[in-house]
Design a protein around this motif. Structure first.
Motif, PDB file in Angstrom:
ATOM      1  N   GLN A   1       1.414   4.073  -3.131  1.00 44.12           N
ATOM      2  CA  GLN A   1       1.175   5.551  -3.226  1.00 44.12           C
ATOM      3  C   GLN A   1       2.751   6.454  -3.556  1.00 44.12           C
ATOM      4  O   GLN A   1       2.909   7.538  -3.971  1.00 44.12           O
TER       5      GLN A   1
ATOM      6  N   ASN B   1     -16.379   9.884   3.399  1.00 47.39           N
ATOM      7  CA  ASN B   1     -15.203   9.897   2.835  1.00 47.39           C
ATOM      8  C   ASN B   1     -14.433  11.220   1.604  1.00 47.39           C
ATOM      9  O   ASN B   1     -14.874  11.249   0.458  1.00 47.39           O
TER      10      ASN B   1
ATOM     11  N   ASN C   1      -9.574  -3.953   1.797  1.00 48.41           N
ATOM     12  CA  ASN C   1      -9.090  -2.010   2.320  1.00 48.41           C
ATOM     13  C   ASN C   1      -9.182  -0.901   1.643  1.00 48.41           C
ATOM     14  O   ASN C   1      -8.874  -0.534   0.357  1.00 48.41           O
TER      15      ASN C   1
ATOM     16  N   LYS D   1      -7.774   2.234   1.375  1.00 48.73           N
ATOM     17  CA  LYS D   1      -6.589   2.888   1.525  1.00 48.73           C
ATOM     18  C   LYS D   1      -6.256   2.530  -0.016  1.00 48.73           C
ATOM     19  O   LYS D   1      -6.301   3.384  -0.640  1.00 48.73           O
TER      20      LYS D   1
ATOM     21  N   ARG E   1      -6.496   4.852  -3.888  1.00 49.58           N
ATOM     22  CA  ARG E   1      -4.903   4.824  -4.860  1.00 49.58           C
ATOM     23  C   ARG E   1      -5.067   3.941  -6.070  1.00 49.58           C
ATOM     24  O   ARG E   1      -5.103   4.932  -7.313  1.00 49.58           O
TER      25      ARG E   1
ATOM     26  N   CYS F   1      -1.640  -2.032  -5.772  1.00 54.90           N
ATOM     27  CA  CYS F   1      -3.135  -1.978  -5.264  1.00 54.90           C
ATOM     28  C   CYS F   1      -3.861  -3.214  -5.370  1.00 54.90           C
ATOM     29  O   CYS F   1      -4.476  -3.837  -4.167  1.00 54.90           O
TER      30      CYS F   1
ATOM     31  N   ASN G   1       0.960  -1.402  -0.038  1.00 60.21           N
ATOM     32  CA  ASN G   1       0.058  -0.414   0.257  1.00 60.21           C
ATOM     33  C   ASN G   1       0.434   0.466  -0.209  1.00 60.21           C
ATOM     34  O   ASN G   1       0.360   2.018  -0.132  1.00 60.21           O
ATOM     35  N   ASN G   2       2.047   1.317   0.848  1.00 63.54           N
ATOM     36  CA  ASN G   2       2.723   2.275   1.128  1.00 63.54           C
ATOM     37  C   ASN G   2       3.336   2.602  -0.367  1.00 63.54           C
ATOM     38  O   ASN G   2       3.411   3.772  -0.880  1.00 63.54           O
TER      39      ASN G   2
END
Length: 482
Positions: A253, A312, A278, A280, A284, A268, A249-250
């Motif tokens: 980003q 959100n 998930n 996030k 993304r 993703c 995930n990081n």
């Protein structure tokens, strides 16, 4: 019954409520969640009196509007161990013992393993703000403080004769010169290329997890400093040591910041294979698809995020941008289609497709129908335009066309079309069939509760006019007005 008027008035003043709002009719028609919550707080306080039936009615209304409201939560006290039966108590103690043994084994494995330590070239710098104390040796003297030169007395003429003005000015110039900037405690590596494969040979699973966590934290530090390239490299090192959803995930980003939307989509996807909900990763992936101009799939991702987190703000903003882009692309495509059709030779009446507002039914998708419906509702003759659009839908396919888009505004507009236009032009059987099909749509039984008094009057008028023309409206009245 004695009521404390002072507290009651101050509490209602705090929530800005009138006494007329504490009523079944108002609560049943109110659609503002905040107002219903404030009314429930006042009723539960008992300052207006004790009305258990009204409290239960208000709770049911709030549960219909917002099931996740904090006021609907009930306290469940923790069950003491002595209140459990023997079987449950034995299972609980057995699970607790196994957990302690697993934690102790993992802790012993980390402590006993020498390979868990980092190599010397990867040692982290000392913690900022710490002072390393140096042990004093015997006989070592502390450095004496620098003594400033004594000031010359004004009456010491001999000393003033020996005073060197030029030398003192030179010293002052040297002291005023800017000092060299301090060197950072940790110098960045001269070679920007970093190996994305950490040393993991011979490490146990626990050691690999610890190494992956350290590499991910390094990536977080570089990401916060704005160095997204190095952040992505350290996230890759974390994934190669022990892949986790958080590291993927990081890295997604970081790839978004670098403009690598294809890599972000793959990261993703890796997260969503592990954790399908998930938020996030969904958000993304939607942003990556939006940047790749894949509007339809991006809209699906943002809609899924809003299903999981309705408030959100990022998903709402991006969904609005995607909707505008879709409408713009559809408008451009329709303009191109019109130009192509106008440039063709007319071969006869059958050469042109039927118009959207014609009475001949056509096959609609939910998106196309809702787009045309919004345009018709904004037109000057909105009732006639919406009636023409409803005529183009096969009544047997109405439920499929609407999908999950039925809301109170759409239902109110349909009722208005039937009342003002369609009863006079299309006949009672067609109108009865249309309204009856609406009752099979998704969320109908919830949406009908949100109709206002004017819509209910229109429905009663429609039912009466249909009954006068020989149509059995018993089932229709039961579905709409009960």
């Amino acid at each position: 019954m004695v009521v404390n008027t002072t507290k009651s008035e101050s509490l209602r003043a705090k929530y800005d409520l009138d006494i007329e709002q504490l009523d079944y009719k108002y609560i049943g028609q109110c659609t503002k969640v905040k107002t219903i919550e404030n009314i429930l707080r006042v009723l539960r306080s008992g300052q207006e009196g004790v009305y258990p039936d009204l409290v239960r009615f208000t709770e049911e209304r709030l549960r219909t509007l917002k099931p996740s409201s904090a006021l609907l939560r009930t306290e469940q006290p923790a069950t003491a161990l002595r209140f459990l039966d023997s079987k449950e108590r034995d299972e609980l103690l057995s699970d607790l013992t196994e957990w302690k043994q697993e934690v102790s084994a993992a802790d012993a494995e980390l402590k006993s393993s020498e390979s868990a330590k980092e190599p010397a070239d990867q040692q982290l710098p000392p913690v900022r703000g710490t002072v390393q104390l140096r042990s004093a040796t015997v006989g070592e003297r502390k450095p004496e403080p620098e003594q400033k030169p004594a000031r010359i007395a004004s009456y010491d003429y001999a000393a003033w004769d020996r005073y060197d003005v030029e030398a003192q000015l030179k010293l002052l110039d040297e002291s005023d010169a800017p000092a060299a900037p301090p060197q950072p405690a940790v110098q960045p590596p001269s070679d920007p290329a970093i190996d994305d494969q950490p040393p993991v040979e011979g490490l146990s699973a626990a050691e690999r997890s610890a190494l992956a966590l350290r590499e991910k934290q390094k990536g977080n530090e570089y990401f916060r400093s704005g160095d997204f390239s190095r952040a992505a490299v350290y996230y890759t090192r974390s994934i190669n040591a022990s892949p986790t959803a958080a590291a993927f995930n990081n890295r997604a980003q970081a790839n978004l910041k670098l403009g690598k939307y294809g890599s972000a989509l793959m990261d993703c996807g890796a997260v969503l294979r592990r954790e399908p909900n998930n938020v996030k990763a969904l958000l993304r992936r939607g942003i990556a698809r939006q940047m790749n101009k894949d509007w339809i799939k991006a809209r699906l991702d943002f809609q899924r995020v809003l299903e999981l987190e309705p408030n959100n703000p990022q998903a709402r903003q991006h969904l609005g941008e995607v909707e505008k882009a879709i409408i713009g692309s559809e408008t451009k495509r329709s303009k191109v289609l019109i130009q192509e059709v106008d440039s063709m030779e007319e071969e006869g009446p059958a050469a042109r497709p039927p118009a959207a507002g014609s009475s001949q039914p056509r096959r609609w998708s939910t998106f196309e129908f809702m787009r045309e419906w919004r345009c018709a509702r904004r037109s000057e003759r909105s009732a006639a335009a919406m009636a023409a659009l409803l005529r183009s839908v096969d009544p047997d396919q109405l439920t499929e066309v609407l999908g999950a888009e039925l809301d109170s505004a759409l239902l109110s507009s349909v009722i208005r079309c039937v009342d003002e236009v369609m009863l006079a032009q299309d006949g009672p059987q067609r109108c009865h069939q249309l309204l009856q099909r609406l009752t099979d749509a998704r969320r109908f039984h919830v949406v009908k509760l949100l109709l206002d008094a004017r819509d209910r009057q229109r429905l009663q008028s429609i039912a009466e006019r249909l009954w006068r023309r020989g149509v059995d409206v018993t089932a229709l009245e039961r579905s709409f007005l009960s």
